[in-house]
Design a protein around this motif. Structure first.
Motif, PDB file in Angstrom:
ATOM      1  N   GLU A  42       0.881  -1.157   0.000  1.00  0.00           N
ATOM      2  CA  GLU A  42       0.000   0.000   0.000  1.00  0.00           C
ATOM      3  C   GLU A  42       0.913   1.200   0.000  1.00  0.00           C
ATOM      4  OE1 GLU A  42      -2.380   1.703  -0.921  1.00  0.00           O
ATOM      5  OE2 GLU A  42      -4.052   0.981   0.330  1.00  0.00           O
ATOM      6  N   GLY A  69       1.658   5.728  -1.043  1.00  0.00           N
ATOM      7  CA  GLY A  69       1.312   7.130  -0.929  1.00  0.00           C
ATOM      8  C   GLY A  69       1.676   7.896  -2.176  1.00  0.00           C
ATOM      9  N   TYR A  70       1.525   9.208  -2.079  1.00  0.00           N
ATOM     10  CA  TYR A  70       1.740  10.100  -3.216  1.00  0.00           C
ATOM     11  C   TYR A  70       2.616  11.264  -2.782  1.00  0.00           C
ATOM     12  CZ  TYR A  70      -2.174   7.422  -5.014  1.00  0.00           C
ATOM     13  OH  TYR A  70      -2.990   6.390  -5.406  1.00  0.00           O
ATOM     14  N   SER A 123       1.230  12.063   0.935  1.00  0.00           N
ATOM     15  CA  SER A 123      -0.168  11.851   1.295  1.00  0.00           C
ATOM     16  C   SER A 123      -0.553  10.439   0.899  1.00  0.00           C
ATOM     17  CB  SER A 123      -1.068  12.879   0.583  1.00  0.00           C
ATOM     18  OG  SER A 123      -0.949  12.745  -0.828  1.00  0.00           O
ATOM     19  N   GLY A 124      -1.794  10.069   1.190  1.00  0.00           N
ATOM     20  CA  GLY A 124      -2.270   8.751   0.799  1.00  0.00           C
ATOM     21  C   GLY A 124      -2.335   7.786   1.969  1.00  0.00           C
ATOM     22  N   PRO A 125      -2.848   6.578   1.718  1.00  0.00           N
ATOM     23  CA  PRO A 125      -3.121   5.622   2.806  1.00  0.00           C
ATOM     24  C   PRO A 125      -1.912   5.244   3.635  1.00  0.00           C
ATOM     25  CG  PRO A 125      -4.149   4.908   0.742  1.00  0.00           C
ATOM     26  CD  PRO A 125      -3.270   6.067   0.400  1.00  0.00           C
ATOM     27  N   THR A 168       1.266   2.329  -5.337  1.00  0.00           N
ATOM     28  CA  THR A 168       0.927   3.572  -6.031  1.00  0.00           C
ATOM     29  C   THR A 168       1.905   3.914  -7.150  1.00  0.00           C
ATOM     30  OG1 THR A 168       2.119   4.853  -4.355  1.00  0.00           O
ATOM     31  CG2 THR A 168      -0.255   4.569  -4.045  1.00  0.00           C
ATOM     32  N   GLN A 213       4.807   5.154  -7.039  1.00  0.00           N
ATOM     33  CA  GLN A 213       5.450   6.445  -6.817  1.00  0.00           C
ATOM     34  C   GLN A 213       6.823   6.259  -6.170  1.00  0.00           C
ATOM     35  OE1 GLN A 213       3.954   9.380  -7.890  1.00  0.00           O
ATOM     36  NE2 GLN A 213       2.523   7.898  -8.765  1.00  0.00           N
ATOM     37  N   ASN A 261     -13.911   4.815  -3.243  1.00  0.00           N
ATOM     38  CA  ASN A 261     -13.153   5.475  -4.314  1.00  0.00           C
ATOM     39  C   ASN A 261     -13.071   6.991  -4.156  1.00  0.00           C
ATOM     40  OD1 ASN A 261     -12.541   3.102  -5.710  1.00  0.00           O
ATOM     41  ND2 ASN A 261     -14.478   3.149  -6.827  1.00  0.00           N
ATOM     42  N   ALA A 283     -11.348   8.943  -2.089  1.00  0.00           N
ATOM     43  CA  ALA A 283      -9.999   9.494  -1.927  1.00  0.00           C
ATOM     44  C   ALA A 283      -9.164   9.305  -3.189  1.00  0.00           C
ATOM     45  CB  ALA A 283      -9.309   8.845  -0.730  1.00  0.00           C
ATOM     46  N   SER A 284      -9.386   8.223  -3.903  1.00  0.00           N
ATOM     47  CA  SER A 284      -8.620   7.945  -5.123  1.00  0.00           C
ATOM     48  C   SER A 284      -9.588   7.448  -6.197  1.00  0.00           C
ATOM     49  CB  SER A 284      -7.550   6.883  -4.842  1.00  0.00           C
ATOM     50  OG  SER A 284      -6.773   6.621  -5.987  1.00  0.00           O
TER      51      SER A 284
END
Length: 597
Positions: free
Chosen positions: A264, A266-267, A285-287, A307, A309, A492, A494-495
């Motif tokens: 899992e 993030g961004y 940010s992100g989960p 992600t 990233q 969905n 949040a993303s």
């Protein structure tokens, strides 16, 4: 050339949790290092150096990926940037070997999605080539990701244990697939009846007397983004609760050095893979941020993914001390190098000693010949299919790398599925394609012996590798509108998962609103007519979406189902029918969704 960014942690040492239960050990190896004193640590004893090299989201990218999937943005000290072409396991193998030079305790790990959604060279052979490449790269332990379940749990088991594919058999008369040399970890994947893990939850690597525990988890929402038939009977538990439990399990066994492999992510705020990352400044940010903040302070680092990233960030643990959270983008363009000290007296990693870098896998180095030989073996089997021309394009057709809710490759696939659906049922009204099913750009420049603009079957397969079928179903206008709102609300929100529309279907997406209000209901039109909530529409989607995948459960309520051919065949047929060398296909304009920002 190694281009890297290093982040050193500040703050006090971590506190250790309690703990208990069974262990999977795997000998980890690489020569010894000198003991040394000094520096901050837990117990005041002598320390030794450890190196952890990490990958995530390789997705079977054995050959150098093309287009934006094979590029990295590097930021120079003066603020200017350059684009680096990166990736390819022949180069990755050399970069990892170079990083290991002079290191006496080194371990190579991964955080999921090593297989699944793979190009033809791997996907055609059910990802056996990727597992063999990972063995050659020196992979020691890997956590699972959602894509490890693309062909189901039974197939994931075969990839570990070896043996011929149950349907396709072995691919050479004198060569049987041996399976992985490394364990896959899935601590939060359990039997729904017994609650017991269906795979090893953790592994302890014994690096010349230094024990380091690795816990592997995939995202809790895996069941929503893979085909349900392959995971029947499995349950995916909360990531944090699972990691915290097995941290205690390891500590009861005297294993205090613990690293979590978490699929899992993030961004990061900055696009460059080597940009500074300060969570307090909002740079991540992100989960994964909440996961890291809640994960037991006994975990010394979180290696993450999903992600696609690049980041090396410090996120406070529950005790307020900084802890590294890393991700190495995707497709083997990067790997993360972590360096740290291990205190022999406390049996733990010295938190303040941990540093991290993302290292670019540039293609200026010499390819590793053993990896080239492995790829050549599989290329010889794949080339007759991979090199077959299926169409012509006039320019690049960008996929998700376009960075917009709607993108040209998504529209192209939706158009292809609509054309296939119309050949089965001429009453079909529209087609919708999930964005996550579009894995790459279609590139104009030749990537092999074919000429510029030629699209080969292998290139098409790289874009759409899941072997789903094109399914037809009936939805009322009200249900269709609900599907649109499910893209941007609920799980969905949040993303968002913006479905790619076929020609003739349009609406307005208002990104200044929130939740379901992002869909402007009275803007939806089908073939030029306003959506009628009481009318019935014939809709084409792939089999993954037809089962309610991507958090779109209303699609699973469709009636009057009809199953067509596989989606790659639909794309190949569409390109062949609608393009030629003299009249190549232009990229779709991606103007079917009006976006308000």
């Amino acid at each position: 050339m190694q281009l890297r960014h290093r982040y050193r942690l500040a703050g006090s040492a971590l506190a250790v949790a309690a703990a208990g239960a069974l262990a999977l050990t795997a000998p980890g190896a690489h020569a010894d290092s000198e003991e040394r004193g000094g520096g901050p640590h837990h117990g005041g004893g002598p320390t030794v150096d450890l190196q952890v090299l990490a990958l995530n989201d390789l997705h079977g990218a054995l050959e150098p990926p093309t287009g934006s999937d094979g590029e990295l943005l590097h930021e120079h000290e003066d603020g200017t940037t350059e684009t680096i072409e990166a990736g390819g396991v022949e180069y990755l193998a050399g970069a990892l070997d170079e990083a290991r030079e002079g290191e006496h305790r080194s371990v190579t790990v991964a955080a999921g999605d090593l297989v699944g959604a793979t190009p033809l060279l791997s996907g055609l052979f059910h990802d056996e080539p990727t597992i063999e490449a990972l063995n050659g790269l020196g992979m020691d332990v890997a956590g699972v990701g959602n894509h490890e379940f693309d062909e189901g749990f039974a197939e994931l088991t075969r990839l570990q244990e070896g043996g011929c594919h149950p349907e396709d058999g072995c691919y050479a008369d004198d060569r049987e697939f041996a399976g992985s040399d490394f364990p896959y970890l899935a601590a939060n994947v359990v039997d729904e009846d017994t609650g017991e893990p269906v795979m090893a939850p953790y592994a302890v690597q014994n690096l010349k007397g230094v024990k380091v525990g690795f816990i592997g988890v995939t995202l809790e929402g895996t069941a929503d983004i893979v085909t349900r038939e392959g995971i029947e009977g499995l349950e995916f538990l909360d990531e944090v609760e699972t990691i915290n439990h097995y941290t205690e399990v390891l500590e009861r066994q005297g294993v205090n050095a613990v690293i979590a492999l978490v699929h899992e992510g993030g961004y990061p705020a900055a696009e460059a893979y080597n940009a500074e990352c300060d969570v307090d400044g909002g740079d991540l940010s992100g989960p994964i941020v909440e996961i890291a903040e809640r994960t037991d302070a006994g975990v010394d680092a979180l290696i993450t993914g999903h992600t696609h990233q690049p980041y090396v960030c410090a996120v406070p643990d529950p005790e307020g001390n900084d802890r590294l959270v890393t991700s190495a983008a995707s497709n083997g363009r990067l790997f993360t190098e972590l360096s740290m000290s291990y205190d022999r007296r406390s049996g733990d990693i010295v938190r303040t000693s941990v540093t991290g870098s993302n290292v670019a896998v540039d293609r200026e180095r010499e390819p590793v010949s053993e990896m080239t030989e492995l790829l050549d073996f599989w290329r010889e089997l794949a080339d007759p299919i991979a090199n077959e021309p299926i169409g012509w394009i006039s320019a690049d057709i960008p996929g998700r790398g376009a960075g917009t809710p709607e993108f040209p490759a998504g529209d192209l696939i939706a158009d292809a599925q609509l054309a296939h659906a119309l050949s089965l049922d001429e009453s079909t009204d529209l087609a919708l394609m999930n964005p996550g099913g579009v894995r790459a750009d279609l590139t104009y420049a030749a990537s092999g012996d074919e000429g510029d603009g030629v699209v080969t079957y292998g290139e098409g397969f790289t874009v759409q590798p899941f072997a789903n079928t094109v399914n037809l179903l009936d939805l009322t206008g009200e249900q269709l509108l609900t599907v649109l709102t499910e893209q941007v609300s609920g799980e969905n929100e949040a993303s968002p998962k913006i479905l790619q529309p076929s020609d003739g279907f349009s609406y307005t997406l208002d990104l200044t609103a929130s939740g379901a209000d992002r869909i402007v209901a009275d803007s939806v039109t089908v073939n030029g007519e306003p959506l009628d909530p009481s009318a019935t529409y014939r809709v084409a989607v792939n089999s993954f979406l037809a089962g309610g995948g991507d958090g779109l459960p209303t699609l699973a309520e469709g009636t009057n189902p009809l199953v067509g051919e596989d989606d790659m065949a639909a794309l190949a047929d569409y390109l062949t029918a609608n393009s030629s060398a003299e009249a190549p296909l232009d990229p779709p304009a991606a103007d079917r969704i009006t976006v308000v920002e």
